[in-house]
Design a protein around this motif. Structure first.
Motif, PDB file in Angstrom:
ATOM      1  N   ARG A  81       2.841  -2.270   9.109  1.00  0.00           N
ATOM      2  CA  ARG A  81       2.279  -3.359   8.310  1.00  0.00           C
ATOM      3  C   ARG A  81       1.248  -2.821   7.328  1.00  0.00           C
ATOM      4  O   ARG A  81       0.333  -2.087   7.697  1.00  0.00           O
ATOM      5  CB  ARG A  81       1.625  -4.392   9.231  1.00  0.00           C
ATOM      6  CG  ARG A  81       1.144  -5.641   8.480  1.00  0.00           C
ATOM      7  CD  ARG A  81       0.337  -6.547   9.373  1.00  0.00           C
ATOM      8  NE  ARG A  81      -0.046  -7.779   8.681  1.00  0.00           N
ATOM      9  CZ  ARG A  81      -1.034  -8.566   9.048  1.00  0.00           C
ATOM     10  NH1 ARG A  81      -1.762  -8.254  10.118  1.00  0.00           N
ATOM     11  NH2 ARG A  81      -1.313  -9.667   8.374  1.00  0.00           N
ATOM     12  N   GLN A  82       1.396  -3.207   6.057  1.00  0.00           N
ATOM     13  CA  GLN A  82       0.486  -2.800   4.991  1.00  0.00           C
ATOM     14  C   GLN A  82      -0.226  -4.023   4.424  1.00  0.00           C
ATOM     15  O   GLN A  82       0.100  -5.166   4.745  1.00  0.00           O
ATOM     16  CB  GLN A  82       1.262  -2.068   3.900  1.00  0.00           C
ATOM     17  CG  GLN A  82       2.059  -0.879   4.393  1.00  0.00           C
ATOM     18  CD  GLN A  82       1.201   0.206   5.012  1.00  0.00           C
ATOM     19  OE1 GLN A  82       0.206   0.625   4.423  1.00  0.00           O
ATOM     20  NE2 GLN A  82       1.557   0.658   6.206  1.00  0.00           N
ATOM     21  N   GLU A  83      -1.199  -3.785   3.547  1.00  0.00           N
ATOM     22  CA  GLU A  83      -2.019  -4.866   3.008  1.00  0.00           C
ATOM     23  C   GLU A  83      -1.254  -5.790   2.067  1.00  0.00           C
ATOM     24  O   GLU A  83      -1.537  -6.982   1.982  1.00  0.00           O
ATOM     25  CB  GLU A  83      -3.237  -4.282   2.279  1.00  0.00           C
ATOM     26  CG  GLU A  83      -4.266  -3.646   3.201  1.00  0.00           C
ATOM     27  CD  GLU A  83      -4.917  -4.647   4.138  1.00  0.00           C
ATOM     28  OE1 GLU A  83      -5.163  -5.799   3.708  1.00  0.00           O
ATOM     29  OE2 GLU A  83      -5.164  -4.299   5.300  1.00  0.00           O
ATOM     30  N   ASN A 127       4.148  -2.560   1.592  1.00  0.00           N
ATOM     31  CA  ASN A 127       5.175  -2.649   2.635  1.00  0.00           C
ATOM     32  C   ASN A 127       6.498  -2.074   2.145  1.00  0.00           C
ATOM     33  O   ASN A 127       7.186  -1.347   2.867  1.00  0.00           O
ATOM     34  CB  ASN A 127       5.383  -4.102   3.065  1.00  0.00           C
ATOM     35  CG  ASN A 127       4.430  -4.544   4.156  1.00  0.00           C
ATOM     36  OD1 ASN A 127       4.010  -3.746   4.987  1.00  0.00           O
ATOM     37  ND2 ASN A 127       4.083  -5.817   4.150  1.00  0.00           N
ATOM     38  N   ARG A 128       6.873  -2.422   0.928  1.00  0.00           N
ATOM     39  CA  ARG A 128       8.127  -1.923   0.367  1.00  0.00           C
ATOM     40  C   ARG A 128       8.102  -0.394   0.253  1.00  0.00           C
ATOM     41  O   ARG A 128       9.070   0.287   0.622  1.00  0.00           O
ATOM     42  CB  ARG A 128       8.387  -2.551  -0.994  1.00  0.00           C
ATOM     43  CG  ARG A 128       8.653  -4.044  -0.968  1.00  0.00           C
ATOM     44  CD  ARG A 128       8.896  -4.597  -2.360  1.00  0.00           C
ATOM     45  NE  ARG A 128      10.096  -4.005  -2.949  1.00  0.00           N
ATOM     46  CZ  ARG A 128      10.458  -4.159  -4.220  1.00  0.00           C
ATOM     47  NH1 ARG A 128       9.690  -4.869  -5.045  1.00  0.00           N
ATOM     48  NH2 ARG A 128      11.564  -3.594  -4.676  1.00  0.00           N
ATOM     49  N   ARG A 129       7.003   0.118  -0.270  1.00  0.00           N
ATOM     50  CA  ARG A 129       6.920   1.567  -0.472  1.00  0.00           C
ATOM     51  C   ARG A 129       6.947   2.312   0.857  1.00  0.00           C
ATOM     52  O   ARG A 129       7.747   3.238   1.051  1.00  0.00           O
ATOM     53  CB  ARG A 129       5.643   1.911  -1.243  1.00  0.00           C
ATOM     54  CG  ARG A 129       5.493   3.403  -1.557  1.00  0.00           C
ATOM     55  CD  ARG A 129       4.161   3.703  -2.219  1.00  0.00           C
ATOM     56  NE  ARG A 129       3.034   3.480  -1.325  1.00  0.00           N
ATOM     57  CZ  ARG A 129       2.620   4.353  -0.393  1.00  0.00           C
ATOM     58  NH1 ARG A 129       3.257   5.514  -0.235  1.00  0.00           N
ATOM     59  NH2 ARG A 129       1.577   4.077   0.361  1.00  0.00           N
ATOM     60  N   VAL A 130       6.102   1.882   1.803  1.00  0.00           N
ATOM     61  CA  VAL A 130       5.951   2.617   3.057  1.00  0.00           C
ATOM     62  C   VAL A 130       7.171   2.440   3.958  1.00  0.00           C
ATOM     63  O   VAL A 130       7.738   3.416   4.467  1.00  0.00           O
ATOM     64  CB  VAL A 130       4.666   2.180   3.781  1.00  0.00           C
ATOM     65  CG1 VAL A 130       4.597   2.775   5.183  1.00  0.00           C
ATOM     66  CG2 VAL A 130       3.439   2.588   2.964  1.00  0.00           C
ATOM     67  N   ASN A 131       7.601   1.207   4.165  1.00  0.00           N
ATOM     68  CA  ASN A 131       8.703   0.976   5.097  1.00  0.00           C
ATOM     69  C   ASN A 131      10.047   1.436   4.531  1.00  0.00           C
ATOM     70  O   ASN A 131      10.930   1.855   5.283  1.00  0.00           O
ATOM     71  CB  ASN A 131       8.741  -0.501   5.483  1.00  0.00           C
ATOM     72  CG  ASN A 131       7.593  -0.875   6.393  1.00  0.00           C
ATOM     73  OD1 ASN A 131       7.614  -0.621   7.589  1.00  0.00           O
ATOM     74  ND2 ASN A 131       6.556  -1.467   5.814  1.00  0.00           N
ATOM     75  N   GLY A 132      10.187   1.397   3.212  1.00  0.00           N
ATOM     76  CA  GLY A 132      11.375   1.987   2.617  1.00  0.00           C
ATOM     77  C   GLY A 132      11.410   3.489   2.822  1.00  0.00           C
ATOM     78  O   GLY A 132      12.446   4.063   3.181  1.00  0.00           O
ATOM     79  N   VAL A 150       2.524  -4.781  17.988  1.00  0.00           N
ATOM     80  CA  VAL A 150       1.802  -5.658  17.056  1.00  0.00           C
ATOM     81  C   VAL A 150       2.460  -7.021  16.895  1.00  0.00           C
ATOM     82  O   VAL A 150       1.887  -7.905  16.267  1.00  0.00           O
ATOM     83  CB  VAL A 150       1.657  -4.994  15.669  1.00  0.00           C
ATOM     84  CG1 VAL A 150       0.834  -3.730  15.763  1.00  0.00           C
ATOM     85  CG2 VAL A 150       3.020  -4.705  15.052  1.00  0.00           C
ATOM     86  N   MET A 151       3.657  -7.195  17.449  1.00  0.00           N
ATOM     87  CA  MET A 151       4.342  -8.486  17.322  1.00  0.00           C
ATOM     88  C   MET A 151       4.914  -8.861  18.684  1.00  0.00           C
ATOM     89  O   MET A 151       6.098  -8.666  18.935  1.00  0.00           O
ATOM     90  CB  MET A 151       5.457  -8.416  16.282  1.00  0.00           C
ATOM     91  CG  MET A 151       4.979  -8.100  14.899  1.00  0.00           C
ATOM     92  SD  MET A 151       6.254  -8.377  13.639  1.00  0.00           S
ATOM     93  CE  MET A 151       7.530  -7.258  14.183  1.00  0.00           C
ATOM     94  N   ASN A 152       4.078  -9.401  19.559  1.00  0.00           N
ATOM     95  CA  ASN A 152       4.543  -9.654  20.913  1.00  0.00           C
ATOM     96  C   ASN A 152       3.955 -10.960  21.425  1.00  0.00           C
ATOM     97  O   ASN A 152       2.913 -10.977  22.087  1.00  0.00           O
ATOM     98  CB  ASN A 152       4.147  -8.484  21.823  1.00  0.00           C
ATOM     99  CG  ASN A 152       4.921  -8.491  23.126  1.00  0.00           C
ATOM    100  OD1 ASN A 152       5.366  -9.539  23.590  1.00  0.00           O
ATOM    101  ND2 ASN A 152       5.069  -7.325  23.719  1.00  0.00           N
TER     102      ASN A 152
END
Length: 356
Positions: free
Chosen positions: A75-77, A82-87, A178-180
């Motif tokens: 997760r980014q700010e 998000n697109r840059r990092v998770n891609g 982080v998503m639970n």
């Protein structure tokens, strides 16, 4: 001949439960994660950082595997980040995996934000319900779309088949995720039981009264297992949900009962957990000492912000499973059973207190 799968993000809720499903089915399971959170029976754990191609090459050196399941994200700010990092994470992994082995199939786990939009524009103009895989992409930036495009391009370049899985909120065993929502509600219920605070539904009236669904992480694992070898499932995207719809106004008292705490009356407006659980670590430390629990902080187990986001939505959210049914995946999971099974597992692992 035993098949081998590489599961990326194996200590997360999706990765852990997919690893359990594929190991139980006789697969050799390699689990890739950045750090060693806990041992997973039946999984050979590898260390690698998906943002560091050299570390991936070292981790996958001399490993042979035919299948990949990608379950991790960061997760980014902003959604631009998000697109840059998770891609980059997915591109790096697929590049390294292709250098290490000849791939047959890659499964990518994303989620229903495919239809709802990213956190930057969450549920501002969602697709119509029930969500169907045939619906087009929303006209917003979304790193899920970037990941799909990266997957499609690499599949064509390397010659493997693919599947995309879109679960709703995942309920299942994992720690430090982080998503639970399941673990978050278990911690919330235990704190209310100990302090006498009201176990009140924290979300919006629309979520309390509207139709929704959830995804058992074990069912997700079985769905990924199915898509990895089913010829009809090649090069397809699938919704992955329990197969029933629920209303939180009906489900909340059942969840409360399973946690041994009375369900409080709803005050008519949201009461977000993140604003109310500032004392959670202090209370939890006392419960750990009193009940001999595993030495975690509440903040290491619960994801208040994410549960607030899920339960605070002001739109109806549920997905159709007809596409999977037509192709032969007929699995179903009771939603209250997802919670009760998880709570029992957490008690047995001494993560939350028992009901005695």
């Amino acid at each position: 001949m035993q098949r081998t799968v590489l599961i990326v993000g194996v200590t997360g809720i999706a990765g852990f439960n997919t690893a359990r499903a594929m190991s139980a089915a006789g697969w050799r399971v390699l689990g890739l994660s950045r750090s060693h959170r806990y041992d997973i029976p039946g999984v050979e754990q590898l260390r690698g950082d998906v943002l560091d191609p050299e570390s991936l090459d070292r981790a996958l050196h001399a490993q042979e595997f035919s299948h990949v399941v990608f379950t991790t994200w960061s997760r980014q700010e902003t959604e631009t980040e998000n697109r840059r990092v998770n891609g980059a994470m997915l591109a790096n992994l697929l590049g390294a995996a292709g250098r290490a082995s000849k791939l047959e199939h890659v499964a990518l786990v994303t989620g229903l934000k495919h239809y709802l939009g990213p956190f930057d524009a969450y549920a501002s103009s969602p697709a119509d319900t029930p969500f169907r895989e045939s619906q087009g992409r929303l006209p917003v930036d979304n790193f899920y779309y970037d990941q799909e495009d990266i997957l499609f391009a690499e599949a064509e370049r390397q010659g493997f088949t693919w599947s995309v899985h879109r679960p709703h909120t995942l309920i299942g065993y994992a720690l430090g995720n982080v998503m639970n929502m399941g673990v978050t509600l278990a911690v919330y219920g235990a704190i209310c039981r100990a302090t006498g605070e009201p176990f009140v539904f924290p979300g919006s009236p629309q979520q309390l009264n509207g139709v929704t669904d959830l995804t058992d992480a074990r069912l997700l694992g079985r769905h990924v297992l199915w898509s990895s070898t089913e010829p009809q499932a090649r090069n397809q995207a699938f919704n992955t949900v329990n197969g029933e719809v629920v209303r939180w106004r009906q489900l909340w008292p059942e969840v409360a009962d399973a946690l041994g705490v009375p369900a409080a009356d709803y005050p008519g407006h949201p009461q977000p957990l993140e604003g109310r659980m500032g004392h959670a670590d202090e209370v939890w430390a006392g419960l750990v000492e009193k009940h001999g629990l595993a030495p975690y902080k509440a903040s290491e187990l619960a994801s208040w912000w994410h549960t607030d986001a899920d339960l605070g939505r002001e739109v109806e959210t549920f997905a159709d499973m007809s596409k999977s049914r037509a192709m032969g995946f007929l699995d179903y999971q009771s939603t209250i059973g997802s919670f009760t099974d998880l709570f029992q597992q957490l008690r047995e692992a001494r993560i939350i207190p028992g009901l005695d």
